[in-house]
Write an enzyme that holds these catalytic residues in place. Structure first.
Site, mmCIF file in Angstrom:
data_model
loop_
_atom_site.group_PDB
_atom_site.id
_atom_site.type_symbol
_atom_site.label_atom_id
_atom_site.label_comp_id
_atom_site.label_asym_id
_atom_site.label_seq_id
_atom_site.Cartn_x
_atom_site.Cartn_y
_atom_site.Cartn_z
ATOM 1 N N LYS A 68 1.062 -1.246 0.016
ATOM 2 C CA LYS A 68 -0.030 -0.140 0.025
ATOM 3 C C LYS A 68 0.827 1.381 0.108
ATOM 4 C CE LYS A 68 -4.270 -2.151 1.959
ATOM 5 N NZ LYS A 68 -5.160 -1.965 3.187
ATOM 6 N N ASP A 105 -10.252 2.135 1.505
ATOM 7 C CA ASP A 105 -10.772 1.817 2.879
ATOM 8 C C ASP A 105 -11.341 2.852 3.686
ATOM 9 O OD1 ASP A 105 -9.423 -0.781 2.492
ATOM 10 O OD2 ASP A 105 -7.536 0.050 2.794
#
Length: 275
Positions: A68, A105
């Site tokens: 990420k 997210d």
């Protein structure tokens, strides 16, 4: 509709990922029969070469740990949301080949809470620190009117959470993990700890708890989530987060909206039940 039909999830380890189940369920429900969604075991060392090989057949990538942050230098641009937590879980491949990093997210967490009627809270608590905890803080920035207390295991983690709070505009107070049961006084508790780390806290759940968002989805329910539900509290789990962030990924990769939330959730529940 774009001619690009490929998407995939990358990470290491990746075999456990439910992303293929969720995305393929969405394609089936939307009638996108030519779309495929793969899964690739890719670590930080292998990531640059994989990204370099992306061509016009690709629509996007889902990224899990440890990629990420590693992907950011490989991108042409990243969204403000992703930049706010220095974490990209979604890469969109533009028609000109430009790669844009985003983070679903954070809005996924907000959407999951909203689905359960949690739009605003006076205060909140976060169990744990790290990448998921920073995403939780970013989500809480929009729904928590007051202070967020983060319960952590070290002074280093405490300092890190306070820095994230300053960066995200959230009033963060930190407390030692030994006091973690105090978190349950808050109307919203977000548990971001690894499997097993919060199990001992199950005995401390109060008689009338508020809302618990435990980001784990396997094994489920966790002892904490089970105890919370048994006392009548509202419980959200990792599958709620996974589905809601995947809904946003499907919409952004395919250009089709709304994505089929119910079909994706049902597919995820069935896959977990079969494990």
């Amino acid at each position: 509709m774009t001619a690009r039909r490929r998407a995939a999830v990358l990470g290491s380890p990746i075999a456990h990922s439910l992303s293929p189940v969720l995305h393929r369920a969405a394609y089936a429900a939307l009638g996108l029969g030519e779309w495929t969604y793969g899964r690739y075991e890719i670590d930080e060392a292998a990531l640059p070469a994989f990204v370099e090989r992306l061509d016009e057949s690709w629509a996007g990538l889902s990224l899990t740990m440890p990629l990420k942050r590693a992907v950011i230098p490989l991108l042409d641009e990243i969204s403000d949301t992703a930049r706010s937590v220095e974490a990209v879980n979604t890469v969109l491949v533009g028609p000109d080949g430009r790669l844009t990093g985003d983070n679903t997210d954070i809005p996924g967490l907000v959407a999951a809470l909203r689905e359960r009627g949690v739009d605003k809270v006076a205060s909140a608590a976060v169990l744990g620190a790290g990448a998921t905890a920073s995403s939780a803080l970013a989500a809480l920035a929009g729904i928590c009117a007051g202070e967020v207390t983060a319960y952590v295991r070290s002074a280093e983690r405490a300092a890190e959470m306070r820095r994230w709070g300053e960066r995200l505009g959230v009033a963060v107070r930190t407390a030692d993990w030994s006091r973690a049961a105090e978190a349950f006084e808050a109307p919203l508790v977000v548990a971001t700890t690894p499997a097993g780390a919060a199990d001992a806290l199950a005995t401390a759940v109060p008689d009338r708890p508020g809302t618990l968002f435990d980001v784990l989805y396997e094994p489920w329910p966790t002892p904490l989530a089970a105890a919370w539900a048994a006392r009548g509290g509202t419980v959200l789990g990792g599958l709620d987060l996974l589905v809601h962030q995947a809904v946003l990924q499907v919409e952004r990769m395919t250009g089709v909206s709304p994505a089929p939330l119910a079909a994706m959730r049902a597919a995820g529940e069935a896959a977990l039940a079969a494990r």
